[in-house]
Design an enzyme around this catalytic site. Structure first.
Site, PDB file in Angstrom:
ATOM      1  N   ARG A  75     -13.425  79.767 -59.338  1.00 32.99           N
ATOM      2  CA  ARG A  75     -13.425  80.261 -60.714  1.00 32.99           C
ATOM      3  C   ARG A  75     -13.615  79.089 -61.678  1.00 32.99           C
ATOM      4  O   ARG A  75     -13.394  77.925 -61.300  1.00 32.99           O
ATOM      5  CB  ARG A  75     -12.163  81.053 -61.018  1.00 32.99           C
ATOM      6  CG  ARG A  75     -10.905  80.268 -61.008  1.00 32.99           C
ATOM      7  CD  ARG A  75      -9.690  81.174 -61.064  1.00 32.99           C
ATOM      8  NE  ARG A  75      -8.492  80.350 -61.216  1.00 32.99           N
ATOM      9  CZ  ARG A  75      -7.870  80.170 -62.366  1.00 32.99           C
ATOM     10  NH1 ARG A  75      -8.316  80.767 -63.462  1.00 32.99           N
ATOM     11  NH2 ARG A  75      -6.803  79.410 -62.439  1.00 32.99           N
ATOM     12  N   ASN A 112     -13.914  72.842 -59.435  1.00 33.25           N
ATOM     13  CA  ASN A 112     -14.691  73.284 -58.281  1.00 33.25           C
ATOM     14  C   ASN A 112     -16.097  72.683 -58.196  1.00 33.25           C
ATOM     15  O   ASN A 112     -16.692  72.690 -57.117  1.00 33.25           O
ATOM     16  CB  ASN A 112     -14.761  74.811 -58.239  1.00 33.25           C
ATOM     17  CG  ASN A 112     -13.427  75.399 -57.813  1.00 33.25           C
ATOM     18  OD1 ASN A 112     -12.846  74.969 -56.831  1.00 33.25           O
ATOM     19  ND2 ASN A 112     -12.922  76.365 -58.576  1.00 33.25           N
ATOM     20  N   ARG A 169     -18.093  87.411 -60.146  1.00 37.66           N
ATOM     21  CA  ARG A 169     -16.897  88.252 -60.128  1.00 37.66           C
ATOM     22  C   ARG A 169     -16.465  88.669 -61.527  1.00 37.66           C
ATOM     23  O   ARG A 169     -16.862  88.045 -62.518  1.00 37.66           O
ATOM     24  CB  ARG A 169     -15.771  87.538 -59.401  1.00 37.66           C
ATOM     25  CG  ARG A 169     -15.260  86.340 -60.128  1.00 37.66           C
ATOM     26  CD  ARG A 169     -13.930  85.937 -59.579  1.00 37.66           C
ATOM     27  NE  ARG A 169     -14.041  84.861 -58.615  1.00 37.66           N
ATOM     28  CZ  ARG A 169     -13.042  83.999 -58.397  1.00 37.66           C
ATOM     29  NH1 ARG A 169     -11.912  84.108 -59.052  1.00 37.66           N
ATOM     30  NH2 ARG A 169     -13.184  83.029 -57.529  1.00 37.66           N
ATOM     31  N   SER A 195      -4.611  85.679 -61.261  1.00 34.66           N
ATOM     32  CA  SER A 195      -5.299  86.374 -60.158  1.00 34.66           C
ATOM     33  C   SER A 195      -5.090  85.625 -58.848  1.00 34.66           C
ATOM     34  O   SER A 195      -5.169  84.398 -58.814  1.00 34.66           O
ATOM     35  CB  SER A 195      -6.801  86.449 -60.407  1.00 34.66           C
ATOM     36  OG  SER A 195      -7.074  86.909 -61.692  1.00 34.66           O
ATOM     37  N   SER A 211      -6.054  84.862 -54.702  1.00 30.61           N
ATOM     38  CA  SER A 211      -7.256  84.794 -53.872  1.00 30.61           C
ATOM     39  C   SER A 211      -7.548  86.174 -53.303  1.00 30.61           C
ATOM     40  O   SER A 211      -8.707  86.593 -53.231  1.00 30.61           O
ATOM     41  CB  SER A 211      -7.049  83.809 -52.721  1.00 30.61           C
ATOM     42  OG  SER A 211      -6.948  82.520 -53.204  1.00 30.61           O
ATOM     43  N   GLN A 226     -11.323  77.274 -48.735  1.00 30.20           N
ATOM     44  CA  GLN A 226     -10.922  76.751 -50.045  1.00 30.20           C
ATOM     45  C   GLN A 226     -11.595  75.397 -50.304  1.00 30.20           C
ATOM     46  O   GLN A 226     -11.483  74.465 -49.500  1.00 30.20           O
ATOM     47  CB  GLN A 226      -9.401  76.644 -50.120  1.00 30.20           C
ATOM     48  CG  GLN A 226      -8.738  78.008 -50.007  1.00 30.20           C
ATOM     49  CD  GLN A 226      -7.327  78.062 -50.578  1.00 30.20           C
ATOM     50  OE1 GLN A 226      -6.928  79.088 -51.128  1.00 30.20           O
ATOM     51  NE2 GLN A 226      -6.560  77.009 -50.449  1.00 30.20           N
ATOM     52  N   ARG A 236      18.763  61.252 -35.684  1.00 28.75           N
ATOM     53  CA  ARG A 236      17.459  61.349 -36.348  1.00 28.75           C
ATOM     54  C   ARG A 236      16.356  60.991 -35.363  1.00 28.75           C
ATOM     55  O   ARG A 236      16.329  59.886 -34.833  1.00 28.75           O
ATOM     56  CB  ARG A 236      17.405  60.391 -37.550  1.00 28.75           C
ATOM     57  CG  ARG A 236      18.251  60.807 -38.726  1.00 28.75           C
ATOM     58  CD  ARG A 236      18.233  59.731 -39.800  1.00 28.75           C
ATOM     59  NE  ARG A 236      16.891  59.479 -40.272  1.00 28.75           N
ATOM     60  CZ  ARG A 236      16.325  60.093 -41.309  1.00 28.75           C
ATOM     61  NH1 ARG A 236      17.015  61.003 -41.973  1.00 28.75           N
ATOM     62  NH2 ARG A 236      15.100  59.812 -41.665  1.00 28.75           N
TER      63      ARG A 236
HETATM   64  C1  LIG Z   1      -5.500  82.213 -49.846  1.00 29.47           C
HETATM   65  C2  LIG Z   1      -4.493  81.795 -50.896  1.00 29.47           C
HETATM   66  O1  LIG Z   1      -3.491  82.438 -51.055  1.00 29.47           O
HETATM   67  N1  LIG Z   1      -4.800  80.709 -51.601  1.00 29.47           N
HETATM   68  C3  LIG Z   1      -3.906  80.197 -52.641  1.00 29.47           C
HETATM   69  C4  LIG Z   1      -3.603  78.730 -52.321  1.00 29.47           C
HETATM   70  C5  LIG Z   1      -2.862  78.588 -50.984  1.00 29.47           C
HETATM   71  O2  LIG Z   1      -1.662  79.343 -51.003  1.00 29.47           O
HETATM   72  C6  LIG Z   1      -2.505  77.115 -50.801  1.00 29.47           C
HETATM   73  O3  LIG Z   1      -3.686  76.349 -50.823  1.00 29.47           O
HETATM   74  C7  LIG Z   1      -1.797  76.930 -49.452  1.00 29.47           C
HETATM   75  O4  LIG Z   1      -1.549  75.581 -49.218  1.00 29.47           O
HETATM   76  O5  LIG Z   1      -2.774  78.217 -53.350  1.00 29.47           O
HETATM   77  C8  LIG Z   1      -3.347  78.243 -54.665  1.00 29.47           C
HETATM   78  O6  LIG Z   1      -4.456  77.347 -54.629  1.00 29.47           O
HETATM   79  P1  LIG Z   1      -5.477  76.953 -55.815  1.00 29.47           P
HETATM   80  O7  LIG Z   1      -5.034  77.562 -57.105  1.00 29.47           O
HETATM   81  O8  LIG Z   1      -5.703  75.466 -55.776  1.00 29.47           O
HETATM   82  O9  LIG Z   1      -6.807  77.710 -55.334  1.00 29.47           O
HETATM   83  C9  LIG Z   1      -7.560  77.289 -54.203  1.00 29.47           C
HETATM   84  C10 LIG Z   1      -9.064  77.452 -54.547  1.00 29.47           C
HETATM   85  O10 LIG Z   1      -9.367  78.839 -54.753  1.00 29.47           O
HETATM   86  C11 LIG Z   1      -9.899  79.040 -56.065  1.00 29.47           C
HETATM   87  N2  LIG Z   1      -9.369  80.324 -56.579  1.00 29.47           N
HETATM   88  C12 LIG Z   1      -8.081  80.704 -56.365  1.00 29.47           C
HETATM   89  C13 LIG Z   1      -7.633  81.930 -56.836  1.00 29.47           C
HETATM   90  C14 LIG Z   1      -8.522  82.760 -57.541  1.00 29.47           C
HETATM   91  N3  LIG Z   1      -8.154  83.946 -58.018  1.00 29.47           N
HETATM   92  N4  LIG Z   1      -9.791  82.348 -57.740  1.00 29.47           N
HETATM   93  C15 LIG Z   1     -10.233  81.152 -57.286  1.00 29.47           C
HETATM   94  O11 LIG Z   1     -11.408  80.805 -57.508  1.00 29.47           O
HETATM   95  C16 LIG Z   1      -9.460  77.828 -56.895  1.00 29.47           C
HETATM   96  O12 LIG Z   1     -10.363  77.556 -57.965  1.00 29.47           O
HETATM   97  C17 LIG Z   1      -9.476  76.732 -55.837  1.00 29.47           C
HETATM   98  O13 LIG Z   1     -10.790  76.216 -55.632  1.00 29.47           O
HETATM   99  C18 LIG Z   1      -2.303  77.663 -55.642  1.00 29.47           C
HETATM  100  O14 LIG Z   1      -1.978  76.479 -55.429  1.00 29.47           O
HETATM  101  O15 LIG Z   1      -1.848  78.347 -56.548  1.00 29.47           O
HETATM  102  C19 LIG Z   1      -3.764  79.650 -55.075  1.00 29.47           C
HETATM  103  C20 LIG Z   1      -4.629  80.294 -53.993  1.00 29.47           C
HETATM  104  O16 LIG Z   1      -4.882  81.644 -54.318  1.00 29.47           O
END
Ligand SMILES: CC(=O)N[C@H]1[C@H]([C@H](O)[C@H](O)CO)O[C@](OP(=O)(O)OC[C@H]2O[C@@H](n3ccc(N)nc3=O)[C@H](O)[C@@H]2O)(C(=O)O)C[C@@H]1O
Length: 450
Positions: free
Chosen positions: A69, A79, A128, A137, A139, A160, A218
């Site tokens: 996005r 991105n 989208r 929003s 993923s 990702q 440990r």
């Molecule tokens: C599959 C999933 O649940 N992904 C989430 C991940 C995941 O949980 C972690 O990476 C785990 O380590 O976490 C997030 O990860 P983040 O916000 O960095 O998003 C990862 C990549 O996906 C794009 N994205 C995310 C959500 C969305 N609605 N549209 C998108 O285009 C972002 O631009 C980016 O390139 C978070 O940190 O909040 C949000 C992401 O939605």
């Protein structure tokens, strides 16, 4: 941002190509915007496919989907920000393309510039809706929307972009786990040796407790297997799971990634670390890099900023950046010959007064023929040639060279053909920067040879 390659010498270099059939090409952009408004996306339906239903022999359609996005918070337009000379989404797209396991490769975005870059990198684009592009929003929201417009897709590989050290081999193994071992969902994890402690909550507990260790005993790193953590590199899931609101479920498995390939860009300070990681451990394409022996550099717009001042007595005056002459000297010291080329008949007298002591050819309409001649003369293959260009006339050389770069202000044709886009502009340190990039990749080549 890099080229699709065939076989033979023309296919040498850092990148790979995505093969699409003509029906896929015809729908290079899918868009909720292009459809008549009808409220929510259509309800998802399970069709007779993926081995379910009568006579379903067709290979399940596995689509790679990169969510990108425009409104990333911490790092603006993260991105497509360049990481080690490649837009962030470009790293995982290259791995997905070269994995050869996807029937289609998509970027889902709400942003024009991201759409443009995604297409330059060879991906198809799903435009989208704004509803699934908000900060709130998930993923899963964006993946569900994509699936609702792509009934042909049976399995989603959500990759990702924030984990740019991905390799095709990882994706190939996961595809096998889904297609052959029958898993419904597979996601990436990494092993960490981290001791966890309970949180002190004021008024509830004033002390902390060990969660996964015995402080009296440990363990040393080598005596403990560590624990598996989701690392956010990818999430593969079959359609029916996503339809039920799950990315992980059914017959589930994890895929353990090598720790050095597990990079997660979460906050801005992760960026420089990720940059060093990809340079060392990232995926640079199918073809092995070779040691560079010759760098050819376009004059106008690479060595210079393209400006020419003409004096009263018709003498040309150009400017160059001292950093670039330092870069040229460093290359020479590393036994990399540097030569200059120009489409325009520049003033040789002016150029020689720069005292760079480089061989050059000017007024060249077919640069490819000249560079090809040079490399043959030196007994080199194209993989041993690096090329820095900025114009349409440089396109073929950029495509052929084993390592190719463009200054930040190069024309879009050249940018598309090159493997590395400098942060510096032409005549303002681009050669120095590209030289640095060559040295880093040469370190990588040499460490692989040891
Ligand atoms: C599959 C999933 O649940 N992904 C989430 C991940 C995941 O949980 C972690 O990476 C785990 O380590 O976490 C997030 O990860 P983040 O916000 O960095 O998003 C990862 C990549 O996906 C794009 N994205 C995310 C959500 C969305 N609605 N549209 C998108 O285009 C972002 O631009 C980016 O390139 C978070 O940190 O909040 C949000 C992401 O939605």
């Amino acid at each position: 941002m890099w080229r699709s390659r065939g076989s033979g010498e023309g296919g040498e270099g850092e990148g790979g190509g995505l093969k699409m059939d003509s029906s896929e090409k015809a729908s290079a952009t899918s868009s909720p915007r292009g459809r008549p408004p009808r409220g929510r996306p259509p309800k998802l339906q399970r069709t007779a496919r993926n081995g379910v239903g009568k006579g379903a022999e067709k290979t399940p359609h596995m689509a790679a989907l990169i969510l990108a996005r425009g409104g990333s918070k911490g790092i603006p337009l993260k991105n497509i920000k360049h990481l080690a000379g490649v837009p962030l989404i470009g790293w995982v797209l290259r791995a997905a393309q070269d994995a050869g396991v996807f029937q289609s490769i998509w970027v889902s975005t709400d942003h024009d510039e991201i759409e443009k870059v995604a297409k330059q990198c060879g991906a198809q684009v799903h435009r989208r809706s704004s509803e699934v592009s908000k900060d709130s929003s998930t993923s899963l929201d964006a993946i569900t929307e994509f699936l609702s417009y792509h009934n042909e897709v049976d399995i989603i590989g959500n990759i990702q972009a924030t984990s740019p050290c991905l390799h095709p081999a990882d994706l190939q193994k996961v595809a096998e786990m889904i297609r052959e071992d029958g898993y419904d969902s597979v996601f990436s994890v990494v092993r960490r040796h981290q001791f966890r402690w309970s949180e002190i909550q004021k008024g509830v507990s004033e002390v902390t407790e060990p969660l996964n260790l015995n402080p009296a005993k440990r363990p040393r790193r080598q005596d403990w297997d560590g624990e598996l953590y989701e690392n956010g590199s990818f999430y593969f899931a079959k359609r029916h799971l996503i339809e039920m609101g799950y990315l992980q479920g059914g017959k589930m498995a994890y895929y353990e990634m090598r720790a050095e390939h597990s990079v997660d860009i979460d906050v801005d300070i992760d960026w420089p670390i990720a940059e060093q990681r990809v340079l060392r451990y990232g995926y640079f394409g199918k073809e092995k890099l070779k040691e560079i022996k010759l760098l050819v550099c376009n004059i106008d717009g690479c060595l210079t900023n393209g400006h020419i001042y003409v004096s009263g007595n018709q003498e040309e005056i150009i400017s160059y950046d001292v950093r670039d002459s330092i870069g040229i000297n460093l290359l020479k010291k590393s036994d990399i010959e540097v030569r200059l080329i120009s489409e325009r008949s520049c003033s040789k007298q002016t150029l020689s007064s720069l005292k760079l002591d480089l061989r050059m050819e000017i007024g060249i309409s077919n640069k490819l023929a000249v560079v090809d001649e040079w490399r043959k003369e030196m007994g080199l293959c194209w993989k041993e040639v690096a090329y820095l260009g900025n114009e349409v006339s440089d396109e073929e050389c950029l495509k052929k060279a084993g390592m190719s770069g463009v200054p930040a202000d190069a024309c879009s044709v050249a940018q598309k053909a090159a493997g590395y886009i400098c942060k510096s502009s032409g005549g303002r340190g681009a050669i120095r920067e590209f030289a640095e990039h060559i040295f880093l990749l040469m370190e990588k080549v040499n460490s692989c040879q040891k």
